[in-house]
Enzyme design. Structure first.
Site, PDB file in Angstrom:
ATOM      1  N   GLU A  48      51.575  38.406  51.319  1.00 48.86           N
ATOM      2  CA  GLU A  48      51.882  39.539  52.206  1.00 48.86           C
ATOM      3  C   GLU A  48      53.037  40.342  51.652  1.00 48.86           C
ATOM      4  O   GLU A  48      53.076  41.566  51.773  1.00 48.86           O
ATOM      5  CB  GLU A  48      52.224  39.022  53.612  1.00 48.86           C
ATOM      6  N   GLU A  49      54.018  39.655  51.057  1.00 45.66           N
ATOM      7  CA  GLU A  49      55.266  40.343  50.701  1.00 45.66           C
ATOM      8  C   GLU A  49      55.069  41.428  49.645  1.00 45.66           C
ATOM      9  O   GLU A  49      55.764  42.427  49.635  1.00 45.66           O
ATOM     10  CB  GLU A  49      56.318  39.328  50.232  1.00 45.66           C
ATOM     11  N   ASP A  90      60.840  34.579  57.866  1.00 44.52           N
ATOM     12  CA  ASP A  90      59.833  35.466  57.278  1.00 44.52           C
ATOM     13  C   ASP A  90      59.107  34.697  56.185  1.00 44.52           C
ATOM     14  O   ASP A  90      59.534  34.693  55.054  1.00 44.52           O
ATOM     15  CB  ASP A  90      60.514  36.711  56.723  1.00 44.52           C
ATOM     16  N   HIS A 100      64.517  38.799  53.869  1.00 48.04           N
ATOM     17  CA  HIS A 100      64.462  38.909  52.402  1.00 48.04           C
ATOM     18  C   HIS A 100      65.808  38.609  51.742  1.00 48.04           C
ATOM     19  O   HIS A 100      66.145  39.211  50.722  1.00 48.04           O
ATOM     20  CB  HIS A 100      63.994  40.311  51.970  1.00 48.04           C
ATOM     21  N   ASP A 153      54.853  38.142  62.568  1.00 46.00           N
ATOM     22  CA  ASP A 153      55.670  38.358  61.366  1.00 46.00           C
ATOM     23  C   ASP A 153      56.830  39.310  61.669  1.00 46.00           C
ATOM     24  O   ASP A 153      57.271  40.064  60.822  1.00 46.00           O
ATOM     25  CB  ASP A 153      54.794  38.904  60.221  1.00 46.00           C
ATOM     26  N   HIS A 195      52.104  34.935  57.325  1.00 48.28           N
ATOM     27  CA  HIS A 195      51.891  34.753  55.890  1.00 48.28           C
ATOM     28  C   HIS A 195      52.607  33.505  55.378  1.00 48.28           C
ATOM     29  O   HIS A 195      53.673  33.151  55.866  1.00 48.28           O
ATOM     30  CB  HIS A 195      52.257  36.002  55.097  1.00 48.28           C
TER      31      HIS A 195
HETATM   32 ZN    ZN Z   1      56.957  38.829  56.563  1.00 50.79          ZN
END
Ligand code: ZN
Ligand code: ZN
Lengths: 554, 554
Positions: free
Chosen positions: A412-413, A378, A515, A442, A366
């Protein structure tokens, strides 16, 4: 299997000129070459909310700089890339022995298949050699990762920075010589803004706690006694104590899929019992004071309450104080807003199949990220290793039977939680193409071990034979069934039954960075990136070229 | 060598009552049992400066709670501790074979000495057994570490929280039954307040950078172009470019002693060339977005400029942007103040020597910490393992020839840089006692490997023989000469020539946490704490009991 030892496939020339085909294929590509003003990201919004300098003064300079950079890139980039790629090919030719009857490697997998080795052993060996002989290829990927992260900052859905990054990816894919490079609009993507937020412990002493609001949370300004629970059971056992309080879900990390349920449903369950707010022990396997954000949700019929993650250390502190019988009071302030849905894009390029171009092996990651850190692990690196797998296939002049397409998927998140998932839009738009395999990266592009698998058993056996036969040199022969798959390949599995692979790597540190502000390019290793790209290239190429398709889409 | 198998030495009873002898010995002990209002620490100051809730409302509740806690502790603490220690002794007796002629362990060190083994092998074995058989001892240390960290918060020089923590240490040492527990005043300690501070990158895009002002820095509010240098050479090569700019010392971490020079002297060298401010790539071997503070200094005759550390990731980002030719502009705001020097205390307790009590083995760590994190690794755990080594010797009823004293030294973090070093005050006040050995634990109480050593060669050989003979079971036999020593044992070496040991551990992660928000109790392992205490107890006891002194102080 067709192998062309030229540096050019049948796609657009990679001679440094932007080719016409970037402006065909869909409505959005006309914007491809238009540089945009990059917008404020997460940090900036917070900064502005607390009265710090505004970014307005930077816009003009930035725009002029970005024009200049693009001019220079167009003029010089292609030539430099051509030189680098020519070197790769030379190294590959020097190293690779084109002898299909050479003995297979020792220590072979139980799934080793001699006919696969006859057909694809030399190509796999060549791909792996070119990708992993010397540092150049890994360094190229890592340099691009830094460029993506440093130039645009976080690529949060709803920001112009994301859309600028998407444009850049399309430009760079074009310079690499990928075919049919274009963007496809994704409407109704998440547009949550963090804004100013903080948590203070007020009792037994005043302390600001490291925190990040959870994506999709409502705003709120609540102050109250804190009650900490270790799981749902404790929450419901102590249901009587919850009303008017702030609930801390102090749930130790076990696995992501298990622990993340508290992030998804914490505000729902606490709100239902009358809590005025909720905090979450960050979903993280190791902490250095960095809180971890992520998407959360509400349900109809329950009062939405503000919900934020605090650093693991802060949760420990609170638990320690509660454990000695002290009352803990906190003040949670969040000013987050969910704005009108925004638009982003899936971005893609390919090596078009030489015989059945409508049969597709799709792979990608993503393009969006959270609004903290730089989205390096990520999923910048995940997208980059897929992209460079396809670039490698193109560079080696390989032209498989079927099309190999790399996609940077949007949103995507937060997709399917609080907005449209870019990969759902991709699956719908491409339903007339037959996807024989979908691969996602991912889970962190660390040292590759193989894949996890979701799909029919027949294709599983083929995947095990391919990996066992061709990826022994990378020790990436695992094909693990039954552990689920990633969000961005699930739509292909759901709509066409397409077998779904997720790149499996040594992700020991994945939930250290995930994140959080720690998700930056320094965490990714050039050699590991190269090994990931090689793993993906071997599988994507062979599945795209197999005489019998891996899977016949429904 | 005298071994008393009673649970009580000749010191105060450990029956849960506070004993009179805590109020003798110096002027400060009268304050020992007076609970104080805990004061705002670093977080709180920042919070108040940006207009968040004030701590005033919490003081009364806090005071009443702290009275209550102390009442309960006095009533129940001693009894519980007695029970735990009795269990230790029982375990030790059950496990230890009192046979000095038993064969020595296999795989012995080249420094193994049979006469030392005859004299001290059984005692060493007993100490190690009691400390490391089962989790209890390590858990006790870790629980006390959490208590120290969670109850008082950071123990920053100049705060009431530090002095409350010092009182608590004295109370707990007394409950443990240590002798002559008391505090000794240290005047003129550092009193730097961080206050509000931030750094924003303004160009090429607005971004708040994770930062911590360096301790002792002046305030400042400066905005300008940034110039990044990798070392002193580059700074001086580019001296012409520095005036009016902000210098980033983007120095990769090699060793602490090498890299920290930029923290000490960065503002001096940049200021001399006309810089308006300076930033430092955090002195850290691995980062998750956590900046690392530490002391800095100025020199007469150079203009003091504000100086702050930024997270490693932020330095990488800036370097990445500069590397593509983009100008980087930053705005640094610091409102730090150096207030009037404060008072703190060295705090100590001992097992008094049975034959020559004025000959002393001193061991300890510093009681102060930085104002971020909780000072768990640096140096709460270091002090605790020294303290629990002495507690273990007391519990086992051992009474060595010489005195073994544990000290929590004041103001190590800023001492000799911007204030008085508590250990200097200790050395001066105790100059009439003959210190045969000084041991510090301030390099992280991780898995112990042995010691580093500074002192005369004769004592080095004895230390190597003792460690090689008695610490084999802990794999802690190293005695490394020539790498310097810690700040808190240096004064004894300087004033009396006392051999100085620093506990050597597997400190792989030390500079991950050091001087940052990540320095919290979860980073320390109970088993490793127990092994550290055992290592220290074996060496402290045997050196205190040797017939021939390790060293004759000058
Ligand atoms: Zn991800
Ligand atoms: Zn220290």
């Amino acid at each position: 299997m067709s192998v062309e030892l030229s540096n050019r496939g049948e796609g657009p020339a990679s001679n440094g000129e932007l080719h016409d085909d970037v402006s065909e294929g869909n409505l959005d590509t006309k914007r491809l070459l238009t540089p945009r003003r990059r917008q404020t990201g997460g940090y900036e919004e917070i900064a502005m909310d607390i009265g710090r300098p505004s970014p307005d003064g930077t816009a003009l300079l930035l725009e002029s700089m970005s024009h200049e950079i693009m001019r220079l890139r167009v003029a010089t980039g292609g030539l430099a890339i051509f030189a680098v790629l020519a070197t790769f090919v030379a190294i590959g030719l020097a190293i690779t022995r084109w002898d299909a009857s050479a003995p297979p490697p020792v220590g072979r997998s139980p799934c080793f298949d001699n006919s696969i080795y006859q057909d694809y052993g030399p190509i796999a060996k060549q791909i792996i050699s070119v990708a992993t002989s010397g540092p150049s290829f890994g360094d190229e990927i890592h340099k691009r990762l830094e460029k993506l992260c440093f130039t645009f900052g976080p690529r949060f859905s709803g920001t112009d920075a994301l859309n600028s990054a998407i444009d850049w990816v399309a430009e760079e894919m074009t310079l690499d010589g990928l075919e049919k490079v274009h963007k496809e609009a994704v409407a109704n993507i998440s547009n949550w803004k963090r804004n100013e937020e903080w948590v203070y412990m007020l009792q037994p002493r005043l302390l600001e706690l490291p925190m990040l609001g959870l994506g999709g949370s409502v705003a709120g300004n609540v102050q109250g006694q804190l009650i900490a629970v270790a799981d749902w059971d404790e929450l419901h056992l102590r249901a009587d104590e919850v009303a008017g309080k702030i609930v801390l879900f102090n749930v130790p990390f076990t696995t992501y899929s298990e622990t993340v349920q508290y992030r998804y449903r914490g505000a729902i369950e606490a709100g239902r019992l009358g809590a005025i707010g909720a905090l979450l022990r960050s979903v993280s396997s190791f902490s250095m004071g960095n809180p971890h954000t992520g998407a959360t949700r509400y349900e109809e019929g329950t009062q939405p309450i503000p919900f934020a993650a605090i650093a693991v250390e802060a949760a420990d502190l609170i638990q320690g104080l509660l454990g000695t019988g002290q009352a803990v009071e906190v003040h949670l302030q969040m000013t987050a807003q969910t704005e009108a849905p925004a638009q982003a894009f899936n971005v893609m390029g390919q090596v078009t199949g030489g015989m059945t171009p409508d049969e597709v092996v799709v792979l990608g990651g993503h393009i969006d990220s959270w609004d903290v850190g730089l989205g390096a692990m990520d999923d910048g690196a995940g997208l980059l290793v897929c992209w460079h797998a396809v670039r490698l296939i193109h560079t080696l002049g390989l032209r498989p039977r079927r099309t190999i397409r790399v996609v940077g998927w949007a949103n995507e998140e937060q997709g399917r939680v609080n907005g449209v998932l870019g990969a759902d839009v991709y699956a719908a738009k491409h339903r007339d193409e037959r996807h024989v395999l979908a691969i996602e990266s991912d889970s962190g592009a660390f040292n590759p071990l193989g894949f996890t698998y979701l799909g029919p058993d027949s294709a599983l056996r083929t995947m095990q034979a391919l990996s066992g036969t061709l990826l022994g040199a990378l020790n990436a022969t695992q094909v693990v069934n039954g552990t689920g798959t990633g969000a961005d390949v699930l739509p292909m599995y759901e709509t066409q039954g397409t077998p779904a692979l997720e790149l499996l790597t040594d992700a020991t540190r994945y939930f250290w960075y995930h994140h959080s502000v720690a998700d930056t390019p320094d965490k990714m290793d050039p050699d590991e990136l190269a090994r990931c790209a090689a793993t993906l290239a071997v599988i994507a190429y062979t599945v795209a070229d197999l005489e019998q398709p891996l899977y016949i889409p429904r």
